[in-house]
Design an enzyme around this catalytic site. Sequence first.
Site, PDB file in Angstrom:
ATOM      1  N   CYS A 199       0.811  -1.217  -0.107  1.00 11.57           N
ATOM      2  CA  CYS A 199       0.057  -0.058  -0.023  1.00 11.57           C
ATOM      3  C   CYS A 199       0.871   1.534  -0.028  1.00 11.57           C
ATOM      4  O   CYS A 199       1.242   1.608  -1.046  1.00 11.57           O
ATOM      5  CB  CYS A 199      -0.836   0.008   1.113  1.00 11.57           C
ATOM      6  SG  CYS A 199      -2.545   1.031   0.858  1.00 11.57           S
ATOM      7  N   HIS A 232      -3.622  -4.789   0.540  1.00 11.14           N
ATOM      8  CA  HIS A 232      -3.136  -5.212   1.758  1.00 11.14           C
ATOM      9  C   HIS A 232      -3.231  -6.912   1.854  1.00 11.14           C
ATOM     10  O   HIS A 232      -4.404  -7.421   2.375  1.00 11.14           O
ATOM     11  CB  HIS A 232      -4.008  -4.746   3.200  1.00 11.14           C
ATOM     12  CG  HIS A 232      -3.551  -3.184   3.340  1.00 11.14           C
ATOM     13  ND1 HIS A 232      -2.563  -2.828   4.182  1.00 11.14           N
ATOM     14  CD2 HIS A 232      -4.039  -2.196   2.970  1.00 11.14           C
ATOM     15  CE1 HIS A 232      -2.493  -1.592   4.341  1.00 11.14           C
ATOM     16  NE2 HIS A 232      -3.328  -1.181   3.566  1.00 11.14           N
ATOM     17  N   GLU A 264      -1.827  -8.866   3.390  1.00 12.35           N
ATOM     18  CA  GLU A 264      -1.657  -9.765   4.651  1.00 12.35           C
ATOM     19  C   GLU A 264      -2.965  -9.927   5.404  1.00 12.35           C
ATOM     20  O   GLU A 264      -3.177 -10.924   6.236  1.00 12.35           O
ATOM     21  CB  GLU A 264      -0.840  -8.672   5.542  1.00 12.35           C
ATOM     22  CG  GLU A 264      -1.572  -7.486   6.110  1.00 12.35           C
ATOM     23  CD  GLU A 264      -1.264  -6.368   5.359  1.00 12.35           C
ATOM     24  OE1 GLU A 264      -1.159  -6.609   3.818  1.00 12.35           O
ATOM     25  OE2 GLU A 264      -1.459  -5.211   5.732  1.00 12.35           O
TER      26      GLU A 264
END
Length: 559
Positions: free
Chosen positions: A386, A521, A523
Amino acid sequence: MHSLFIFITGGIMSSLGKGIASASIGALLQARGYFVRMKKLDPYINVDPGTMSPHKHGEVFVMEDGCEADLDFGHYERFTGLRCTAKDSLTTGKIYEKVLAQERRGDYLGSDIQVIPHITNEIKRFVMEGHELADFTICEIGGTVGDIEGLPYIEAIRQIKIDLGISRVACIHLTYLPYLKTSGELKTKPTQHSVKLLQSMGVQPDIILCRSEKDISDEIKTKLSMFCNVKKKNVVEALDMENIYLIPNKYHLAGLDRQVCDHFDLLDPELETQAEKEIHEKWVALEHAISVPSKTVRITIVGKYTKLKDAYISLSQALNHGAIANDARVEIDWVDAKKNLQDLENELGSAAGILVPGGFDSSGVEGKIAAIKFARENMIPFFGICFGLQLAVIEACRHVAGIANATSREFSDEGEIVIDFMDSWESNGLMESRLPSDNKGGTMRLGSYRCKIIENTLAHKIYGITEITERHRHRFEVNIKKYRKLFEKAGLEFSGMSLDGLLPEIMERRSHPFFLATQAHPEFQSHPFAPHPLFKAFLKAAIQHSDTLASLGTLTTSL
Ligand code: GLN
């Protein structure tokens, strides 16, 4: 079977791991073949945690539907594989927002609005919503019993227990048994007090889950059972664990899921055997993978919120997953981006991989850009997330294409604004828009967006498909409309684009062993049983780099 409810409260102090305990209970019930739903009721008055500092409160987790939620939702999703939604996350701010809107509309004409019943009724409505879709609705209550903000929630649980009957509701209270070195014993008094407090509000816990650093003796269990009015078998030990993924099996061995099922009269030898098998195949297998890795790899994260590790919890978990997939263990070096540049470079020299995570505003930006430059020039695997992508674009414009004043609208209105505010974009066929003056809460590009992957790129090799979906949380975008030529000159290749082709999503550099950044993102979508492909690939590249460094080191010493 009627749908059942489990409430999880916390006693004595915060940070006992209620989120992980709740997630583990969810996972253990799944192992018995039940459908679970995870909800969290957060007593704070913010409408969502999106405007809270990750430095104090930990990461803001982003759900698929764009809901900005407490980091515990990350644990729920990672442990259970569920996709939570905005309907699973409640805060006092949200309830008051709704109740006040109803009051203004005139829905309550003639009555005075009170915590009981108006606020408690909304809490109950939230708990009950969609319960028929799951066998178990597991509700974690944020904060610690005794917090002023938490009172209406405990009251709502009390009422739900009356409404549905205790055969459909279980209350699990997570507490802590401090170990007193001087007398060499675990102390039960704080737990007794915390349970008394809960009882004084009309809620009797059915199970007490006791966090402790030492084994809990039979004698202590007997004592807690007596003073807290719970069955001895329902005093369950929750020992400190060095890795959170060891917790579900540990709780299982301590009898937690068995006692939950016993409470609901669901014990069945066949299910026991099934659960045993499931837990073995999943959690015990994961435990083995974690405990015997063949190598260790060091990843350097250059970020801002480096003191509170919870600020990057999903990120560090995704790195763990990526490492497990490579039969390795990851060690993270957290480097403060505000360090002076020379110190920063000294720390980066030995990194096997450098990661610049998401972030906001200008503090530490020059340090992050220097770290990206260092990774690019020294051929160290680089992964930008990001903000990390936006800064990698600025870095390349400045140092490769020679545009010294390349910058982002986030911290300057002057110079070449290569990262800019976008006022509209397409989302699943519909146009969304916003203004720079919009409220700060909930107005970013949030949640899942589809992305087209360009063939014959690193991104394509990693994902192996040409369309992916990743979660977003950002206000600014790469200004490709204006600067396409400049980006080409800077050697940037956009290997992922929004479906309408307007917004760059993934960027990479061909002349580098691994240099990839994403506007999303990833993750948030990584799971221990399904490591995210980008993290897996980054870790693989880092391991290779670290092997190369090691062999060079060996060569130098043997020469
Ligand atoms: N601050 C940047 C933006 O708002 C990046 C946000 C992030 O990293 N999540 O666009």
